[in-house]
Design an enzyme around this catalytic site. Structure first.
Site, PDB file in Angstrom:
ATOM      1  N   HIS A 230       0.825  -1.607  -0.028  1.00 45.28           N
ATOM      2  CA  HIS A 230      -0.037  -0.087   0.435  1.00 45.28           C
ATOM      3  C   HIS A 230       0.891   1.006   0.186  1.00 45.28           C
ATOM      4  O   HIS A 230       1.908   1.016   0.362  1.00 45.28           O
ATOM      5  CB  HIS A 230      -0.997   0.281   1.134  1.00 45.28           C
TER       6      HIS A 230
ATOM      7  N   CYS B 211       5.662   6.504   4.368  1.00 42.98           N
ATOM      8  CA  CYS B 211       4.860   5.850   3.999  1.00 42.98           C
ATOM      9  C   CYS B 211       3.693   6.560   3.029  1.00 42.98           C
ATOM     10  O   CYS B 211       3.362   4.849   2.662  1.00 42.98           O
ATOM     11  CB  CYS B 211       3.876   5.050   5.003  1.00 42.98           C
TER      12      CYS B 211
ATOM     13  N   HIS C  73       5.168   0.387  -0.582  1.00 34.20           N
ATOM     14  CA  HIS C  73       5.668  -0.168   0.629  1.00 34.20           C
ATOM     15  C   HIS C  73       4.731  -1.350   1.419  1.00 34.20           C
ATOM     16  O   HIS C  73       3.560  -1.411   0.640  1.00 34.20           O
ATOM     17  CB  HIS C  73       6.293   0.142   1.872  1.00 34.20           C
TER      18      HIS C  73
ATOM     19  N   HIS D  92       3.845  -4.861   3.811  1.00 31.12           N
ATOM     20  CA  HIS D  92       3.981  -5.551   5.002  1.00 31.12           C
ATOM     21  C   HIS D  92       3.696  -6.687   5.275  1.00 31.12           C
ATOM     22  O   HIS D  92       2.405  -7.455   4.459  1.00 31.12           O
ATOM     23  CB  HIS D  92       2.210  -4.867   5.949  1.00 31.12           C
TER      24      HIS D  92
ATOM     25  N   HIS E  15      -1.835 -10.770  -0.701  1.00 30.60           N
ATOM     26  CA  HIS E  15      -0.721 -10.674  -2.442  1.00 30.60           C
ATOM     27  C   HIS E  15      -1.688  -9.204  -3.262  1.00 30.60           C
ATOM     28  O   HIS E  15      -1.594  -9.115  -4.331  1.00 30.60           O
ATOM     29  CB  HIS E  15      -0.469 -11.313  -2.776  1.00 30.60           C
TER      30      HIS E  15
ATOM     31  N   GLU F 186       0.162  -4.633  12.010  1.00 26.48           N
ATOM     32  CA  GLU F 186       1.171  -4.705  10.987  1.00 26.48           C
ATOM     33  C   GLU F 186       2.308  -4.372  10.610  1.00 26.48           C
ATOM     34  O   GLU F 186       2.872  -4.687   9.263  1.00 26.48           O
ATOM     35  CB  GLU F 186       0.881  -3.051  10.888  1.00 26.48           C
TER      36      GLU F 186
END
Length: 117
Positions: free
Chosen positions: A13, A22, A26, A28, A67, A104
């Site tokens: 995201h 952010c 990137h 997670h 994904h 996260e």
């Protein structure tokens, strides 16, 4: 009584309203914990079968988010907004849903209990 099951999913995201790093693309490795509250069924001895819980979460959450590029699903996919989205996906189909906890990172999590609708 409460039961809880953990799930993992990977997603990417960007946070368009974030002033720092952010804001860039990137990803997670998320950990999701879903808690269900209910009475123990005298016949089965369970609140709910963990396999049934897994199937519901897989169908209504993981198949959409794992994904995925989360900005394709929500405009500002902060951990808080993702947890709210998960709650909205599960609450109509998961009787006794009490809590969604979304990590996260291993050190950063949000807990959502449907407080704001």
């Amino acid at each position: 009584m409460r039961i809880r099951r953990s799930f993992r999913f990977e997603a990417a995201h960007v946070l368009p309203r974030h002033p720092g790093r952010c804001r860039r693309l990137h990803g997670h490795g998320y950990e999701l914990r879903v808690t269900v509250r209910g009475a123990v069924d005298p016949a089965s001895g369970m609140v709910m079968d963990f396999g049934d819980l897994q199937g519901i979460v897989r169908e209504h959450v993981l198949e959409r988010l794992d994904h995925a590029h989360l900005n394709d699903i929500m405009a500002n996919p902060t951990a808080e907004e993702i947890a709210r989205w998960i709650w909205k996906a599960l609450s109509p189909v998961l009787v006794g849903l009490e809590e969604v906890e979304l990590f996260e990172t291993p050190d950063c999590a949000v807990v959502y209990r449907g407080e704001d609708g």
